[in-house]
Design an enzyme around this catalytic site. Structure first.
Site, PDB file in Angstrom:
ATOM      1  N   ARG A  17      35.565  40.439  30.064  1.00 15.01           N
ATOM      2  CA  ARG A  17      35.540  38.967  30.514  1.00 15.01           C
ATOM      3  C   ARG A  17      34.927  38.752  31.749  1.00 15.01           C
ATOM      4  O   ARG A  17      34.515  37.639  31.980  1.00 15.01           O
ATOM      5  CB  ARG A  17      36.655  38.233  30.062  1.00 15.01           C
ATOM      6  CG  ARG A  17      37.010  38.021  28.463  1.00 15.01           C
ATOM      7  CD  ARG A  17      38.314  37.287  28.270  1.00 15.01           C
ATOM      8  NE  ARG A  17      39.401  38.171  28.445  1.00 15.01           N
ATOM      9  CZ  ARG A  17      40.423  37.606  28.747  1.00 15.01           C
ATOM     10  NH1 ARG A  17      40.837  36.333  28.763  1.00 15.01           N
ATOM     11  NH2 ARG A  17      41.432  38.522  28.759  1.00 15.01           N
ATOM     12  N   GLN A  79      42.666  58.017  31.846  1.00 14.96           N
ATOM     13  CA  GLN A  79      42.857  57.575  30.494  1.00 14.96           C
ATOM     14  C   GLN A  79      41.524  57.307  29.820  1.00 14.96           C
ATOM     15  O   GLN A  79      40.906  56.125  29.869  1.00 14.96           O
ATOM     16  CB  GLN A  79      43.771  56.211  30.526  1.00 14.96           C
ATOM     17  CG  GLN A  79      44.399  55.796  28.970  1.00 14.96           C
ATOM     18  CD  GLN A  79      44.656  54.479  28.922  1.00 14.96           C
ATOM     19  OE1 GLN A  79      44.320  53.769  29.851  1.00 14.96           O
ATOM     20  NE2 GLN A  79      45.772  54.113  27.704  1.00 14.96           N
ATOM     21  N   GLU A 157      55.363  40.852  21.612  1.00 17.04           N
ATOM     22  CA  GLU A 157      54.174  40.603  21.917  1.00 17.04           C
ATOM     23  C   GLU A 157      53.715  39.338  20.949  1.00 17.04           C
ATOM     24  O   GLU A 157      54.168  39.281  19.996  1.00 17.04           O
ATOM     25  CB  GLU A 157      52.982  41.548  21.792  1.00 17.04           C
ATOM     26  CG  GLU A 157      53.374  42.829  22.695  1.00 17.04           C
ATOM     27  CD  GLU A 157      53.464  42.300  23.998  1.00 17.04           C
ATOM     28  OE1 GLU A 157      52.252  41.859  24.411  1.00 17.04           O
ATOM     29  OE2 GLU A 157      54.175  42.272  24.830  1.00 17.04           O
ATOM     30  N   ARG A 336      27.704  39.265  68.766  1.00 20.43           N
ATOM     31  CA  ARG A 336      27.663  40.768  67.892  1.00 20.43           C
ATOM     32  C   ARG A 336      28.727  41.233  68.391  1.00 20.43           C
ATOM     33  O   ARG A 336      29.225  41.340  69.466  1.00 20.43           O
ATOM     34  CB  ARG A 336      26.467  40.885  67.739  1.00 20.43           C
ATOM     35  CG  ARG A 336      25.280  40.140  66.992  1.00 20.43           C
ATOM     36  CD  ARG A 336      23.783  40.188  67.231  1.00 20.43           C
ATOM     37  NE  ARG A 336      23.797  41.807  66.809  1.00 20.43           N
ATOM     38  CZ  ARG A 336      22.705  42.576  67.302  1.00 20.43           C
ATOM     39  NH1 ARG A 336      21.624  41.881  67.847  1.00 20.43           N
ATOM     40  NH2 ARG A 336      22.616  43.753  66.832  1.00 20.43           N
TER      41      ARG A 336
HETATM   42  C1  UD1 Z   1      51.228  43.062  28.616  1.00 22.21           C
HETATM   43  C2  UD1 Z   1      52.398  43.285  27.975  1.00 22.21           C
HETATM   44  C3  UD1 Z   1      52.902  41.896  27.891  1.00 22.21           C
HETATM   45  C4  UD1 Z   1      52.783  40.980  29.069  1.00 22.21           C
HETATM   46  C5  UD1 Z   1      51.419  40.915  29.776  1.00 22.21           C
HETATM   47  C6  UD1 Z   1      51.379  40.325  31.118  1.00 22.21           C
HETATM   48  C7  UD1 Z   1      52.314  45.067  26.704  1.00 22.21           C
HETATM   49  C8  UD1 Z   1      52.339  45.652  25.282  1.00 22.21           C
HETATM   50  N1  UD1 Z   1      52.308  43.922  26.818  1.00 22.21           N
HETATM   51  O1  UD1 Z   1      50.054  42.500  27.615  1.00 22.21           O
HETATM   52  O2  UD1 Z   1      54.175  41.888  27.435  1.00 22.21           O
HETATM   53  O3  UD1 Z   1      53.130  39.638  28.831  1.00 22.21           O
HETATM   54  O4  UD1 Z   1      50.968  42.224  29.740  1.00 22.21           O
HETATM   55  O5  UD1 Z   1      50.061  40.271  31.605  1.00 22.21           O
HETATM   56  O6  UD1 Z   1      52.384  46.006  27.609  1.00 22.21           O
HETATM   57  N2  UD1 Z   1      45.879  48.968  30.614  1.00 22.21           N
HETATM   58  C9  UD1 Z   1      45.488  50.334  30.825  1.00 22.21           C
HETATM   59  N3  UD1 Z   1      45.408  51.327  29.810  1.00 22.21           N
HETATM   60  C10 UD1 Z   1      45.564  50.516  28.471  1.00 22.21           C
HETATM   61  C11 UD1 Z   1      45.822  49.479  28.320  1.00 22.21           C
HETATM   62  C12 UD1 Z   1      46.156  48.461  29.467  1.00 22.21           C
HETATM   63  O7  UD1 Z   1      45.159  50.612  31.719  1.00 22.21           O
HETATM   64  O8  UD1 Z   1      45.545  51.422  27.403  1.00 22.21           O
HETATM   65  C13 UD1 Z   1      46.076  48.183  31.844  1.00 22.21           C
HETATM   66  C14 UD1 Z   1      44.949  47.088  31.791  1.00 22.21           C
HETATM   67  O9  UD1 Z   1      43.934  47.320  32.729  1.00 22.21           O
HETATM   68  C15 UD1 Z   1      45.830  45.957  32.526  1.00 22.21           C
HETATM   69  C16 UD1 Z   1      47.287  46.097  32.186  1.00 22.21           C
HETATM   70  O10 UD1 Z   1      47.190  47.565  31.722  1.00 22.21           O
HETATM   71  O11 UD1 Z   1      45.718  45.989  33.863  1.00 22.21           O
HETATM   72  C17 UD1 Z   1      47.771  45.225  31.028  1.00 22.21           C
HETATM   73  O12 UD1 Z   1      47.003  45.291  29.991  1.00 22.21           O
HETATM   74  P1  UD1 Z   1      46.550  44.090  28.826  1.00 22.21           P
HETATM   75  O13 UD1 Z   1      45.712  44.562  27.795  1.00 22.21           O
HETATM   76  O14 UD1 Z   1      46.228  42.909  29.967  1.00 22.21           O
HETATM   77  O15 UD1 Z   1      48.139  43.664  28.686  1.00 22.21           O
HETATM   78  P2  UD1 Z   1      48.693  42.630  27.472  1.00 22.21           P
HETATM   79  O16 UD1 Z   1      48.467  43.489  25.979  1.00 22.21           O
HETATM   80  O17 UD1 Z   1      47.945  41.539  27.495  1.00 22.21           O
END
Ligand code: UD1
Ligand code: CA
Length: 458
Positions: A17, A79, A157, A336
């Site tokens: 996004r 990852q 979630e 500068r």
């Molecule tokens: C996650 C939490 C949710 C919490 C929210 C807060 C879980 C399942 N859910 O949600 O409870 O309220 O954060 O913002 O954990 N990332 C990786 N690898 C992956 C997936 C994610 O590195 O495979 C990183 C993303 O880059 C990001 C962070 O983990 O920085 C959170 O991932 P995101 O997908 O935003 O989490 P949510 O599912 O929104």
């Protein structure tokens, strides 16, 4: 013995996004990458190991961060497929000590504070602690389920929540402190049997509860500490929130801002009392201001030290300068790198100074270029004076002695020395050293033709 502390920073998400070619965690807030903010906060804690989980644009993240954080030893774990937060932590297990504890942080949640992380770590007495917050609009976030006694029993979630669960307003920040032994125990057993078919890190909460572990929850001092960045609107809004916080801290220290919403601090600004900062001033890097400094509108000030009672008029650009007390600068001056202005000196409008020292009480008031020069005390440099410091290949020095007077529009062709109390006539091109107390002319003698008739049109 103090148990070792690891930090695991999840930074593998693509950040679709943001609509950017740059990985999300390298976008900047207050002049520093999002991931850089997290690393700087970790640096304030005594961390034994920092693990960054990278994915999208991993090489770019790794090279940029490695270049900027040369002293930090970082373990990079790739990852390759983003299968969920639980999976992201699972890929670190082979690099994670069996004992000790880990803080789990996010590369796109930049403003969590050192105090909050310390409190989170302290709260982890039984194996797991987490940061939660009760909010007005919990939509999209994981909800904290508590039992009758008020103990945390699970995180649900948004996409898996039933109507009752959706009404819960206590949310999961996603930031935890967990014993490494528990991560090693639970992560291999996570399943992706849920609405998003992801391996949820949040599932370790119910696993720990089943083992009789009491999960501690603490709230951050500020809401912005747990706010993440997913799009440009959120980035801009978090930037403003952070600027307000920096401004509020400076106001408490005695700084007056004409408008707290029209200033940007991209780095650290330290200021004395009764400093005034007008609108649209930008500070970058590390800047220090003494007491009673007055900065007018539109100045850009970078890595500069400015002494007590300096007066900086509008639209000056100051980059890596060391400025004494009582100095007047501008409007429209450009200082500068490696400029030193001694106490009570003056630099006026449309003056550029580079790699030069201006002595106490000396004045460069109008339209001059002073580069690679050492100017003594009490010197007057007239309007339009230029130090010709560059011959197309090499830079040369100009040295001007105490109380010298350089007439307007003189060109000082370096290398050249002007002695103490010497005078250079206006309009001179000075190519040879001028002795102490001497007057030097370096210009054509004036010629006069009487009763001259200007040409007329044919
Ligand atoms: C996650 C939490 C949710 C919490 C929210 C807060 C879980 C399942 N859910 O949600 O409870 O309220 O954060 O913002 O954990 N990332 C990786 N690898 C992956 C997936 C994610 O590195 O495979 C990183 C993303 O880059 C990001 C962070 O983990 O920085 C959170 O991932 P995101 O997908 O935003 O989490 P949510 O599912 O929104
Ligand atoms: Ca998120």
């Amino acid at each position: 013995m103090i148990s070792p502390l690891s930090v695991i920073i999840l930074a593998a998400g693509k950040g679709t996004r943001m609509q950017s070619a740059k990985p999300k965690v390298l976008q900047t807030l207050a002049g520093k990458s999002l991931l850089g903010h997290v690393l700087d906060t970790c640096h304030q804690l005594t961390v034994d190991e920092t693990i960054i989980v990278h994915g999208f644009g991993g090489d770019q993240v790794k090279s940029e961060i490695t270049n900027q954080y040369t002293q930090a030893s970082i373990t990079w774990v790739a990852q390759t497929e983003q299968l969920g937060t639980g999976h992201a932590v699972k890929v670190t297990l082979s690099d994670l000590p069996k004992s000790g504890q880990s803080l789990i942080l996010y590369g796109d949640v930049p403003l969590v504070s050192c105090q909050t992380l310390t409190a989170l770590k302290t709260a982890n007495t039984d194996g797991m602690s987490m940061l939660t917050l009760t909010v007005d609009n919990p939509f999209g976030l994981g909800r904290i389920k508590r039992d009758q006694a008020g103990n945390i029993e699970a995180i649900v979630e948004q996409k898996d929540a039933n109507t009752d669960e959706q009404n819960i307003r206590e949310i999961n920040s996603g930031i935890y402190c967990v014993d490494n032994a528990l991560l090693h125990k639970y992560l291999p057993g996570l399943s992706n049997d849920n609405a998003q078919q992801e391996y949820y890190l949040t599932d370790i909460v119910k696993m720990a509860v089943a083992d009789g572990i009491t999960i501690a929850a603490i709230e951050p001092e500020h809401t912005f500490e747990i706010e993440g960045v997913n799009n440009r609107q959120q980035l801009a809004s978090l930037e403003r929130t952070w600027q307000r916080k920096l401004v509020a801290d400076l106001q408490e220290a005695g700084v007056q801002f004409a408008d707290p919403s029209r200033v940007d601090i991209r780095g650290t600004l330290t200021a004395g009392q009764d400093v005034f900062i007008d609108v649209n001033v930008v500070f970058e890097g590390g800047c220090t201001l003494g007491d009673n400094v007055y900065i007018e509108a539109g100045c850009v000030i970078k890595n500069a030290k400015i002494g007590n009672a300096c007066y900086i008029k509008p639209y000056c650009v100051i980059d890596r300068a060391d400025i004494g007390a009582g100095v007047d600068i501008g409007p429209f001056a450009h200082l500068r790198p490696d400029t030193v202005l001694s106490d009570n000196s003056k630099v006026g409008n449309f003056v550029e100074i580079k790699k030069s020292t201006i002595g106490k009480g000396s004045k460069v008031n109008h339209l001059s270029y002073v580069g690679d020069a050492t100017v003594g005390t009490g010197v007057n440099i007239g309007a339009g004076v230029i130090t010709c410091n560059y011959d197309g290949a090499n830079k040369s020095q100009t040295i001007i002695g105490d109380n010298a007077f350089i007439g307007s529009n003189a060109s000082l062709v370096a290398p050249v020395k002007i002695g103490d109390t010497a005078t250079v006539a206006a309009g001179s091109v000075i190519t040879k050293d001028v002795d102490r107390s001497a007057l030097a002319f370096g210009r054509a003698r004036q010629v006069q033709k009487n009763d001259f008739q200007r040409p007329t049109k044919k």
